[in-house]
Design a protein around this motif. Structure first.
Motif, PDB file in Angstrom:
ATOM      1  N   GLY A  43      27.053 105.442 -10.303  1.00 22.78           N
ATOM      2  CA  GLY A  43      28.043 106.418 -10.445  1.00 22.78           C
ATOM      3  C   GLY A  43      28.127 106.939  -8.961  1.00 22.78           C
ATOM      4  O   GLY A  43      28.868 107.775  -8.955  1.00 22.78           O
ATOM      5  N   LYS A  44      27.741 106.391  -8.077  1.00 24.76           N
ATOM      6  CA  LYS A  44      27.584 106.850  -6.916  1.00 24.76           C
ATOM      7  C   LYS A  44      28.790 106.124  -5.834  1.00 24.76           C
ATOM      8  O   LYS A  44      28.570 104.803  -5.806  1.00 24.76           O
ATOM      9  CB  LYS A  44      26.369 106.997  -5.810  1.00 24.76           C
ATOM     10  CG  LYS A  44      25.468 107.753  -6.378  1.00 24.76           C
ATOM     11  CD  LYS A  44      24.234 108.053  -5.672  1.00 24.76           C
ATOM     12  CE  LYS A  44      23.299 108.870  -6.111  1.00 24.76           C
ATOM     13  NZ  LYS A  44      22.950 108.892  -7.386  1.00 24.76           N
ATOM     14  N   GLU A  45      29.820 106.560  -5.707  1.00 25.22           N
ATOM     15  CA  GLU A  45      30.924 105.867  -4.867  1.00 25.22           C
ATOM     16  C   GLU A  45      31.070 105.797  -3.530  1.00 25.22           C
ATOM     17  O   GLU A  45      31.897 105.028  -3.083  1.00 25.22           O
ATOM     18  CB  GLU A  45      32.355 106.346  -5.973  1.00 25.22           C
ATOM     19  CG  GLU A  45      32.436 106.171  -7.299  1.00 25.22           C
ATOM     20  CD  GLU A  45      33.612 107.079  -8.009  1.00 25.22           C
ATOM     21  OE1 GLU A  45      34.533 107.432  -7.133  1.00 25.22           O
ATOM     22  OE2 GLU A  45      33.604 107.026  -9.167  1.00 25.22           O
ATOM     23  N   SER A  47      29.324 105.954   0.440  1.00 27.66           N
ATOM     24  CA  SER A  47      28.069 105.871   1.373  1.00 27.66           C
ATOM     25  C   SER A  47      27.454 107.144   1.401  1.00 27.66           C
ATOM     26  O   SER A  47      26.153 106.958   1.538  1.00 27.66           O
ATOM     27  CB  SER A  47      28.527 105.066   2.632  1.00 27.66           C
ATOM     28  OG  SER A  47      29.085 103.869   2.589  1.00 27.66           O
ATOM     29  N   ALA A  48      28.169 108.011   1.520  1.00 28.70           N
ATOM     30  CA  ALA A  48      27.153 109.342   1.536  1.00 28.70           C
ATOM     31  C   ALA A  48      26.560 109.768   0.419  1.00 28.70           C
ATOM     32  O   ALA A  48      25.497 110.074   0.430  1.00 28.70           O
ATOM     33  CB  ALA A  48      28.262 110.387   2.252  1.00 28.70           C
ATOM     34  N   GLN A  49      27.132 109.463  -0.749  1.00 29.32           N
ATOM     35  CA  GLN A  49      26.442 109.778  -1.983  1.00 29.32           C
ATOM     36  C   GLN A  49      25.104 108.714  -2.175  1.00 29.32           C
ATOM     37  O   GLN A  49      24.195 108.945  -2.675  1.00 29.32           O
ATOM     38  CB  GLN A  49      27.433 109.503  -3.302  1.00 29.32           C
ATOM     39  CG  GLN A  49      28.314 110.526  -3.346  1.00 29.32           C
ATOM     40  CD  GLN A  49      29.458 110.146  -4.366  1.00 29.32           C
ATOM     41  OE1 GLN A  49      29.710 109.307  -4.653  1.00 29.32           O
ATOM     42  NE2 GLN A  49      29.871 111.372  -4.765  1.00 29.32           N
ATOM     43  N   ARG A  50      25.360 107.336  -1.729  1.00 38.25           N
ATOM     44  CA  ARG A  50      24.593 106.390  -1.826  1.00 38.25           C
ATOM     45  C   ARG A  50      23.466 106.663  -1.034  1.00 38.25           C
ATOM     46  O   ARG A  50      22.314 105.976  -1.389  1.00 38.25           O
ATOM     47  CB  ARG A  50      25.079 105.056  -1.406  1.00 38.25           C
ATOM     48  CG  ARG A  50      26.267 104.500  -2.839  1.00 38.25           C
ATOM     49  CD  ARG A  50      26.949 103.403  -2.377  1.00 38.25           C
ATOM     50  NE  ARG A  50      27.820 102.916  -3.431  1.00 38.25           N
ATOM     51  CZ  ARG A  50      29.109 102.312  -3.103  1.00 38.25           C
ATOM     52  NH1 ARG A  50      29.400 102.127  -2.066  1.00 38.25           N
ATOM     53  NH2 ARG A  50      30.049 102.408  -4.199  1.00 38.25           N
ATOM     54  N   ARG A  51      23.683 107.062  -0.006  1.00 36.36           N
ATOM     55  CA  ARG A  51      22.428 107.546   1.080  1.00 36.36           C
ATOM     56  C   ARG A  51      21.318 107.964   0.438  1.00 36.36           C
ATOM     57  O   ARG A  51      19.880 108.006   0.846  1.00 36.36           O
ATOM     58  CB  ARG A  51      22.888 108.233   2.363  1.00 36.36           C
ATOM     59  CG  ARG A  51      23.735 107.717   3.273  1.00 36.36           C
ATOM     60  CD  ARG A  51      24.075 108.527   4.245  1.00 36.36           C
ATOM     61  NE  ARG A  51      24.970 107.798   5.287  1.00 36.36           N
ATOM     62  CZ  ARG A  51      24.637 107.551   6.547  1.00 36.36           C
ATOM     63  NH1 ARG A  51      23.499 107.797   6.897  1.00 36.36           N
ATOM     64  NH2 ARG A  51      25.359 106.891   7.299  1.00 36.36           N
ATOM     65  N   ALA A  52      21.461 108.875  -0.711  1.00 38.62           N
ATOM     66  CA  ALA A  52      20.446 109.442  -1.249  1.00 38.62           C
ATOM     67  C   ALA A  52      19.471 108.657  -2.199  1.00 38.62           C
ATOM     68  O   ALA A  52      18.203 108.814  -2.371  1.00 38.62           O
ATOM     69  CB  ALA A  52      20.782 110.571  -2.359  1.00 38.62           C
ATOM     70  N   CYS A  53      19.956 107.407  -2.343  1.00 34.25           N
ATOM     71  CA  CYS A  53      19.086 106.187  -2.869  1.00 34.25           C
ATOM     72  C   CYS A  53      18.110 105.607  -1.930  1.00 34.25           C
ATOM     73  O   CYS A  53      17.078 105.087  -2.447  1.00 34.25           O
ATOM     74  CB  CYS A  53      19.958 105.307  -3.635  1.00 34.25           C
ATOM     75  SG  CYS A  53      20.884 106.041  -4.711  1.00 34.25           S
ATOM     76  N   LEU A 154      29.324  97.070   2.934  1.00 32.57           N
ATOM     77  CA  LEU A 154      29.944  95.760   2.162  1.00 32.57           C
ATOM     78  C   LEU A 154      30.165  96.025   0.904  1.00 32.57           C
ATOM     79  O   LEU A 154      31.209  95.552   0.236  1.00 32.57           O
ATOM     80  CB  LEU A 154      28.799  94.823   2.182  1.00 32.57           C
ATOM     81  CG  LEU A 154      28.410  94.122   3.555  1.00 32.57           C
ATOM     82  CD1 LEU A 154      27.203  93.083   3.506  1.00 32.57           C
ATOM     83  CD2 LEU A 154      29.746  93.332   4.326  1.00 32.57           C
ATOM     84  N   MET A 155      29.611  97.239   0.295  1.00 36.10           N
ATOM     85  CA  MET A 155      30.173  97.428  -1.238  1.00 36.10           C
ATOM     86  C   MET A 155      31.385  98.074  -1.172  1.00 36.10           C
ATOM     87  O   MET A 155      32.284  98.094  -2.126  1.00 36.10           O
ATOM     88  CB  MET A 155      28.997  98.424  -1.640  1.00 36.10           C
ATOM     89  CG  MET A 155      27.614  98.092  -2.096  1.00 36.10           C
ATOM     90  SD  MET A 155      26.636  99.246  -2.557  1.00 36.10           S
ATOM     91  CE  MET A 155      25.329  98.420  -3.752  1.00 36.10           C
ATOM     92  N   THR A 156      31.626  99.024  -0.152  1.00 40.75           N
ATOM     93  CA  THR A 156      33.078  99.584   0.092  1.00 40.75           C
ATOM     94  C   THR A 156      33.976  98.417   0.220  1.00 40.75           C
ATOM     95  O   THR A 156      35.197  98.759  -0.166  1.00 40.75           O
ATOM     96  CB  THR A 156      32.890 100.650   1.301  1.00 40.75           C
ATOM     97  OG1 THR A 156      31.890 101.746   1.136  1.00 40.75           O
ATOM     98  CG2 THR A 156      34.405 101.246   1.396  1.00 40.75           C
ATOM     99  N   ILE A 157      33.626  97.506   1.030  1.00 39.47           N
ATOM    100  CA  ILE A 157      34.702  96.585   1.165  1.00 39.47           C
ATOM    101  C   ILE A 157      35.061  95.701  -0.206  1.00 39.47           C
ATOM    102  O   ILE A 157      36.267  95.767  -0.418  1.00 39.47           O
ATOM    103  CB  ILE A 157      34.275  95.335   2.234  1.00 39.47           C
ATOM    104  CG1 ILE A 157      34.135  96.035   3.701  1.00 39.47           C
ATOM    105  CG2 ILE A 157      34.923  94.093   2.192  1.00 39.47           C
ATOM    106  CD1 ILE A 157      33.537  95.074   4.688  1.00 39.47           C
ATOM    107  N   VAL A 158      34.018  95.453  -0.945  1.00 39.49           N
ATOM    108  CA  VAL A 158      34.206  94.868  -2.147  1.00 39.49           C
ATOM    109  C   VAL A 158      34.952  95.781  -3.285  1.00 39.49           C
ATOM    110  O   VAL A 158      36.079  95.315  -3.921  1.00 39.49           O
ATOM    111  CB  VAL A 158      32.714  94.296  -3.054  1.00 39.49           C
ATOM    112  CG1 VAL A 158      32.735  93.726  -4.201  1.00 39.49           C
ATOM    113  CG2 VAL A 158      31.909  93.259  -2.008  1.00 39.49           C
ATOM    114  N   GLU A 159      34.438  96.933  -3.227  1.00 44.89           N
ATOM    115  CA  GLU A 159      35.064  97.971  -4.142  1.00 44.89           C
ATOM    116  C   GLU A 159      36.511  98.234  -3.751  1.00 44.89           C
ATOM    117  O   GLU A 159      37.236  98.299  -5.008  1.00 44.89           O
ATOM    118  CB  GLU A 159      34.476  99.180  -4.194  1.00 44.89           C
ATOM    119  CG  GLU A 159      32.872  98.841  -4.872  1.00 44.89           C
ATOM    120  CD  GLU A 159      31.885  99.944  -4.735  1.00 44.89           C
ATOM    121  OE1 GLU A 159      30.752  99.858  -5.255  1.00 44.89           O
ATOM    122  OE2 GLU A 159      32.293 100.937  -3.929  1.00 44.89           O
ATOM    123  N   ASN A 160      36.882  98.229  -2.297  1.00 44.26           N
ATOM    124  CA  ASN A 160      38.194  98.635  -2.053  1.00 44.26           C
ATOM    125  C   ASN A 160      38.982  97.397  -2.032  1.00 44.26           C
ATOM    126  O   ASN A 160      40.270  97.820  -2.122  1.00 44.26           O
ATOM    127  CB  ASN A 160      38.203  99.596  -0.810  1.00 44.26           C
ATOM    128  CG  ASN A 160      37.419 100.762  -1.174  1.00 44.26           C
ATOM    129  OD1 ASN A 160      37.583 101.391  -2.170  1.00 44.26           O
ATOM    130  ND2 ASN A 160      37.057 101.160  -0.248  1.00 44.26           N
TER     131      ASN A 160
END
Length: 163
Positions: A43-45, A47-53, A154-160
């Motif tokens: 559910g985190k879309e 990089s800023a949100q994902r940093r919490a992980c 890399l997730m951003t590249i894949v998702e976008n």
């Protein structure tokens, strides 16, 4: 005779207690650690949100008695770094699929440059804390964090579908 049995029972418990404590402090399985990070990322879309992980496995591990030692800190961080490294490699392969030959060559070169950057960036504690025990955990934590951040890129590249 009754007190002899009591002594035997108490002795058995005393001998078993350290083993039972180790069982309780034993690290979660890699599958559980991986599931914890995957659940955190869900559910985190951005990089800023994902940093919490970052630290979601190493943090709680470091709060245990075993995780408070220098070796324990490094082991906790290593557990989480292994997960980010697997995610990084999986996401890199997913990104490569969407590129033509030129794009694949570019991404491969960028990834090789990033690996050199990460290595140089995360070696600083050894130069600052020459021979100190803190250098290992600080360097390990840097490798873990940098690997997670690159995974997010890399997730951003894949998702976008930026390729």
């Amino acid at each position: 005779m009754r007190s002899f049995r009591t002594i035997l029972i108490l002795s058995a418990w005393a001998l078993a207690a350290p083993t039972l404590a180790q069982e309780a402090d034993r690290p979660a399985s890699p599958a559980k650690d991986s599931a914890a990070i995957e659940a955190c990322l869900k559910g985190k879309e951005t990089s800023a949100q994902r940093r919490a992980c970052i630290g979601s496995v190493a943090g709680p591990c470091r709060e245990t008695q075993d995780g408070a030692t220098t070796m324990g800190m490094s082991a906790c961080i290593g557990r989480e770094h292994a997960i980010w490294d697997k995610l990084l490699n999986r996401t890199y392969q997913q990104a490569m699929v969407g590129f033509d030959d030129d794009g694949k060559a570019y991404l491969k070169g960028a990834q090789q440059s990033w690996l050199k950057f990460r290595s140089q960036t995360c070696q600083w504690p050894y130069h600052v804390y020459r021979g100190g025990t803190l250098a290992g955990p600080l360097s390990s934590e840097c490798f873990m964090e940098q690997t997670a951040l690159r995974t997010f890129d890399l997730m951003t590249i894949v998702e976008n579908g930026d390729h």
